[in-house]
Motif scaffolding. Structure first.
Motif, PDB file in Angstrom:
ATOM      1  N   VAL A 144      33.607  44.042  37.259  1.00 52.54           N
ATOM      2  CA  VAL A 144      34.885  44.933  37.332  1.00 52.54           C
ATOM      3  C   VAL A 144      34.427  46.199  36.661  1.00 52.54           C
ATOM      4  O   VAL A 144      33.888  46.567  35.803  1.00 52.54           O
ATOM      5  CB  VAL A 144      36.120  44.197  36.760  1.00 52.54           C
ATOM      6  CG1 VAL A 144      36.322  42.844  37.659  1.00 52.54           C
ATOM      7  CG2 VAL A 144      35.919  43.624  35.445  1.00 52.54           C
ATOM      8  N   GLU A 145      35.316  47.334  36.779  1.00 52.88           N
ATOM      9  CA  GLU A 145      35.223  48.592  36.376  1.00 52.88           C
ATOM     10  C   GLU A 145      35.369  48.503  34.896  1.00 52.88           C
ATOM     11  O   GLU A 145      36.330  47.761  34.459  1.00 52.88           O
ATOM     12  CB  GLU A 145      36.336  49.641  36.750  1.00 52.88           C
ATOM     13  CG  GLU A 145      36.242  50.791  36.365  1.00 52.88           C
ATOM     14  CD  GLU A 145      37.228  52.019  37.106  1.00 52.88           C
ATOM     15  OE1 GLU A 145      37.361  53.074  36.552  1.00 52.88           O
ATOM     16  OE2 GLU A 145      37.954  51.634  38.122  1.00 52.88           O
ATOM     17  N   GLY A 146      34.720  49.197  34.126  1.00 50.89           N
ATOM     18  CA  GLY A 146      34.831  49.261  32.502  1.00 50.89           C
ATOM     19  C   GLY A 146      33.973  47.952  32.067  1.00 50.89           C
ATOM     20  O   GLY A 146      34.040  47.865  31.050  1.00 50.89           O
ATOM     21  N   GLN A 147      33.601  47.016  32.656  1.00 57.04           N
ATOM     22  CA  GLN A 147      32.768  45.825  32.244  1.00 57.04           C
ATOM     23  C   GLN A 147      31.456  46.225  31.567  1.00 57.04           C
ATOM     24  O   GLN A 147      30.990  45.641  30.679  1.00 57.04           O
ATOM     25  CB  GLN A 147      32.593  44.906  33.224  1.00 57.04           C
ATOM     26  CG  GLN A 147      32.328  43.240  32.621  1.00 57.04           C
ATOM     27  CD  GLN A 147      32.077  42.296  33.679  1.00 57.04           C
ATOM     28  OE1 GLN A 147      32.920  42.531  34.796  1.00 57.04           O
ATOM     29  NE2 GLN A 147      31.325  41.332  33.517  1.00 57.04           N
ATOM     30  N   ILE A 148      30.838  47.408  32.387  1.00 55.75           N
ATOM     31  CA  ILE A 148      29.681  47.583  31.537  1.00 55.75           C
ATOM     32  C   ILE A 148      29.844  48.986  30.849  1.00 55.75           C
ATOM     33  O   ILE A 148      30.571  49.777  30.958  1.00 55.75           O
ATOM     34  CB  ILE A 148      28.571  48.351  32.654  1.00 55.75           C
ATOM     35  CG1 ILE A 148      28.089  47.235  33.426  1.00 55.75           C
ATOM     36  CG2 ILE A 148      27.600  48.914  31.735  1.00 55.75           C
ATOM     37  CD1 ILE A 148      27.381  47.548  34.617  1.00 55.75           C
ATOM     38  N   GLN A 149      29.649  48.788  29.410  1.00 58.22           N
ATOM     39  CA  GLN A 149      29.794  49.684  28.470  1.00 58.22           C
ATOM     40  C   GLN A 149      28.406  50.477  28.233  1.00 58.22           C
ATOM     41  O   GLN A 149      27.480  50.293  28.649  1.00 58.22           O
ATOM     42  CB  GLN A 149      30.497  48.909  27.064  1.00 58.22           C
ATOM     43  CG  GLN A 149      31.488  48.382  27.348  1.00 58.22           C
ATOM     44  CD  GLN A 149      32.920  49.077  27.515  1.00 58.22           C
ATOM     45  OE1 GLN A 149      32.905  50.187  26.702  1.00 58.22           O
ATOM     46  NE2 GLN A 149      33.589  48.838  28.458  1.00 58.22           N
ATOM     47  N   PRO A 150      28.731  51.554  27.169  1.00 59.58           N
ATOM     48  CA  PRO A 150      27.469  52.514  27.123  1.00 59.58           C
ATOM     49  C   PRO A 150      26.173  51.581  26.567  1.00 59.58           C
ATOM     50  O   PRO A 150      24.963  52.146  27.107  1.00 59.58           O
ATOM     51  CB  PRO A 150      27.994  53.212  25.826  1.00 59.58           C
ATOM     52  CG  PRO A 150      29.324  53.470  26.127  1.00 59.58           C
ATOM     53  CD  PRO A 150      30.005  52.125  26.619  1.00 59.58           C
ATOM     54  N   ALA A 151      26.392  50.663  25.987  1.00 57.90           N
ATOM     55  CA  ALA A 151      25.191  49.819  25.508  1.00 57.90           C
ATOM     56  C   ALA A 151      25.261  48.224  25.462  1.00 57.90           C
ATOM     57  O   ALA A 151      24.645  47.607  24.999  1.00 57.90           O
ATOM     58  CB  ALA A 151      24.650  50.238  24.061  1.00 57.90           C
ATOM     59  N   SER A 152      26.273  47.748  26.308  1.00 59.93           N
ATOM     60  CA  SER A 152      26.507  46.543  26.372  1.00 59.93           C
ATOM     61  C   SER A 152      27.231  46.185  27.637  1.00 59.93           C
ATOM     62  O   SER A 152      27.932  47.045  28.373  1.00 59.93           O
ATOM     63  CB  SER A 152      27.419  46.017  25.094  1.00 59.93           C
ATOM     64  OG  SER A 152      28.713  46.917  25.197  1.00 59.93           O
ATOM     65  N   LEU A 153      27.567  44.699  27.909  1.00 56.59           N
ATOM     66  CA  LEU A 153      28.085  44.317  28.969  1.00 56.59           C
ATOM     67  C   LEU A 153      29.012  43.370  28.518  1.00 56.59           C
ATOM     68  O   LEU A 153      28.905  42.332  27.811  1.00 56.59           O
ATOM     69  CB  LEU A 153      27.184  43.287  29.735  1.00 56.59           C
ATOM     70  CG  LEU A 153      27.847  42.507  31.107  1.00 56.59           C
ATOM     71  CD1 LEU A 153      28.480  43.578  32.044  1.00 56.59           C
ATOM     72  CD2 LEU A 153      26.738  41.752  31.735  1.00 56.59           C
ATOM     73  N   ASP A 154      30.388  43.206  28.824  1.00 48.95           N
ATOM     74  CA  ASP A 154      31.423  42.412  28.681  1.00 48.95           C
ATOM     75  C   ASP A 154      31.303  41.255  29.404  1.00 48.95           C
ATOM     76  O   ASP A 154      31.004  41.225  30.561  1.00 48.95           O
ATOM     77  CB  ASP A 154      32.927  43.108  29.081  1.00 48.95           C
ATOM     78  CG  ASP A 154      33.228  44.210  27.995  1.00 48.95           C
ATOM     79  OD1 ASP A 154      32.408  44.385  27.104  1.00 48.95           O
ATOM     80  OD2 ASP A 154      34.257  44.897  28.356  1.00 48.95           O
ATOM     81  N   LEU A 155      31.596  40.116  28.852  1.00 51.34           N
ATOM     82  CA  LEU A 155      31.416  38.679  29.480  1.00 51.34           C
ATOM     83  C   LEU A 155      32.846  38.174  29.837  1.00 51.34           C
ATOM     84  O   LEU A 155      33.635  38.356  29.019  1.00 51.34           O
ATOM     85  CB  LEU A 155      30.530  37.790  28.594  1.00 51.34           C
ATOM     86  CG  LEU A 155      29.099  38.296  28.302  1.00 51.34           C
ATOM     87  CD1 LEU A 155      28.584  37.299  27.120  1.00 51.34           C
ATOM     88  CD2 LEU A 155      28.350  38.327  29.388  1.00 51.34           C
ATOM     89  N   ARG A 156      32.873  37.502  31.042  1.00 48.60           N
ATOM     90  CA  ARG A 156      34.337  37.035  31.421  1.00 48.60           C
ATOM     91  C   ARG A 156      34.518  35.701  31.266  1.00 48.60           C
ATOM     92  O   ARG A 156      33.570  34.714  31.530  1.00 48.60           O
ATOM     93  CB  ARG A 156      34.621  37.724  32.928  1.00 48.60           C
ATOM     94  CG  ARG A 156      34.236  39.107  32.946  1.00 48.60           C
ATOM     95  CD  ARG A 156      34.668  39.278  34.533  1.00 48.60           C
ATOM     96  NE  ARG A 156      33.326  39.241  35.087  1.00 48.60           N
ATOM     97  CZ  ARG A 156      33.048  39.293  36.129  1.00 48.60           C
ATOM     98  NH1 ARG A 156      34.166  39.884  37.168  1.00 48.60           N
ATOM     99  NH2 ARG A 156      31.889  39.019  37.000  1.00 48.60           N
ATOM    100  N   LEU A 157      35.471  35.067  30.915  1.00 48.82           N
ATOM    101  CA  LEU A 157      35.943  33.749  30.777  1.00 48.82           C
ATOM    102  C   LEU A 157      35.799  33.028  32.388  1.00 48.82           C
ATOM    103  O   LEU A 157      36.475  33.816  33.154  1.00 48.82           O
ATOM    104  CB  LEU A 157      37.306  33.557  30.344  1.00 48.82           C
ATOM    105  CG  LEU A 157      37.371  33.857  28.747  1.00 48.82           C
ATOM    106  CD1 LEU A 157      38.585  33.437  28.286  1.00 48.82           C
ATOM    107  CD2 LEU A 157      36.036  33.307  27.852  1.00 48.82           C
ATOM    108  N   GLY A 158      35.588  31.827  32.478  1.00 49.21           N
ATOM    109  CA  GLY A 158      35.553  31.345  33.774  1.00 49.21           C
ATOM    110  C   GLY A 158      36.724  30.609  33.652  1.00 49.21           C
ATOM    111  O   GLY A 158      37.965  31.013  32.893  1.00 49.21           O
ATOM    112  N   SER A 159      37.023  29.476  34.707  1.00 46.85           N
ATOM    113  CA  SER A 159      38.370  29.111  34.916  1.00 46.85           C
ATOM    114  C   SER A 159      38.647  27.519  34.161  1.00 46.85           C
ATOM    115  O   SER A 159      39.658  27.097  34.459  1.00 46.85           O
ATOM    116  CB  SER A 159      38.436  28.444  36.457  1.00 46.85           C
ATOM    117  OG  SER A 159      37.438  27.768  36.901  1.00 46.85           O
TER     118      SER A 159
END
Length: 358
Positions: free
Chosen positions: A26-41
């Motif tokens: 999703v938009e904004g998930q990739i940051q300047p030097a990192s990747l946000d990780l998302r919770l599953g279900s």
């Protein structure tokens, strides 16, 4: 080349399936030097924190420790004092020369929400070996507040590194002479030291202490909660406070910090021998944090402090941590705060984004 991989390299990793996900990023998930990780279900409530260990899969170890499962699909509460393991949407197929390190996001740490990444075969939290192929999991332990979570929420983030990237003290001193990394004198000793500010200008307010019995915090709600229902203000007239054992505090660094575009940084303990308290570290410092051209002049580091066995006197200017700077493989195409809705650029003493701004 070696260094921390920037956002454009992370995008290439996604395109080449070195980073995969059960849902599109999703938009904004990739940051300047990192990747946000998302919770599953689903969240697995477990008896105790654990690491998979050599040759073992997390799902296999869950059979030993699982107490029950929590369906997150409609939102569910993770209760204070309990330990959960949540499979993440992202998985990795790292090249043999790329390793990864994970950390909690800033808002996660400011809620005293202990969040660590574990992997199949893993023997350390938040450290992912070069060439790792497999799933990712978040271990979550709410320490001060129960929280409401849903699939897709981003509590932790991951940074990728090729080769050796850490600046030694000589390189750090040289960089500080070129671009001041802190206002005032720089304490450089195995990283850039930073201290606590207990004499804020024009106020006796120096921090916040988490209240012991509060309501649930819905992590989707921004600028929603009245801080006074969850936090006690910490005041001092003399630049000194006494930390209570087991209590959690939000304080702020005395130094304004700068992370130039070709560098990233991570907080680390200053002295292992200081056992009376621990500064908890949430997230990374992305390229551009505190960088004046990116709108960050005067940005302080927020400190998440927990006292251990005995009451401890904390005094103004006491060094409590250090910033470890790393070179970027190349400058990112986006900087922290520069048009990407960064929540904490230019910050001073500040609670997480969930609380109403006074």
């Amino acid at each position: 080349m070696s260094g921390v991989l920037p956002n454009q390299a992370i995008e290439r990793m996604v395109a080449e399936n070195q980073i995969a996900a059960t849902r599109n990023l999703v938009e904004g998930q990739i940051q300047p030097a990192s990747l946000d990780l998302r919770l599953g279900s689903v969240a697995f409530r477990v008896r105790a924190s654990f690491l998979a260990g050599h040759g073992a899969r997390v799902m296999d170890r869950l059979r030993e420790f699982e107490m029950h499962r929590v369906d997150l699909s409609q939102g569910a509460v993770l209760e204070k004092g309990c330990v959960y393991v949540v499979p993440l949407m992202e998985s990795l197929a790292l090249p043999g020369d790329v390793q990864a390190v994970a950390n909690a996001k800033s808002s996660t740490g400011r809620l005293d929400l202990l969040t660590r990444t574990i992997t199949d075969g893993g023997t350390e939290f938040d450290r992912i070996a070069p060439g790792y192929h497999g799933p990712l999991y978040a271990e979550i332990c709410p320490r001060s507040f129960s929280v409401l979570v849903r699939p897709g929420m981003r509590l932790n983030q991951i940074r990728f590194r090729a080769g050796h990237a850490v600046l030694n003290d000589a390189a750090l001193k040289s960089l500080h002479q070129e671009i001041p990394l802190v206002n005032g004198d720089a304490v450089i000793d195995d990283g850039l030291g930073f201290s606590v500010d207990l004499k804020l200008k024009d106020t006796t307010l120096v921090g916040y202490r988490a209240k012991p019995h509060t309501g649930v915090i819905d992590l989707e709600q921004i600028n929603r909660y009245d801080a006074s229902e969850y936090w006690e203000e910490v005041h001092t007239q003399n630049g000194q406070i006494i930390l209570d054992p087991g209590a959690f505090y939000i304080l702020v660094s005395r130094e304004a910090v700068t992370i130039p575009p070709h560098y990233a940084a991570e907080m680390a303990p200053y002295l292992a021998m200081v056992g009376e308290f621990r500064v908890h570290y949430a997230g990374f410092f992305d390229p551009g944090f505190g960088f004046a051209p990116a709108g960050g002049a005067g940005s302080r580091g927020v400190l998440e402090v927990r006292c251990h066995e005995a009451p401890f006197v904390l005094e103004h200017g006491q060094v409590v941590g250090r910033l470890v700077y790393e070179r970027m493989e190349e400058a990112p195409t986006q900087l922290y705060g520069a048009g990407i809705a960064s929540n904490y650029q230019g910050q001073g003493l500040k609670l997480s984004k969930h609380f109403k701004t006074p």
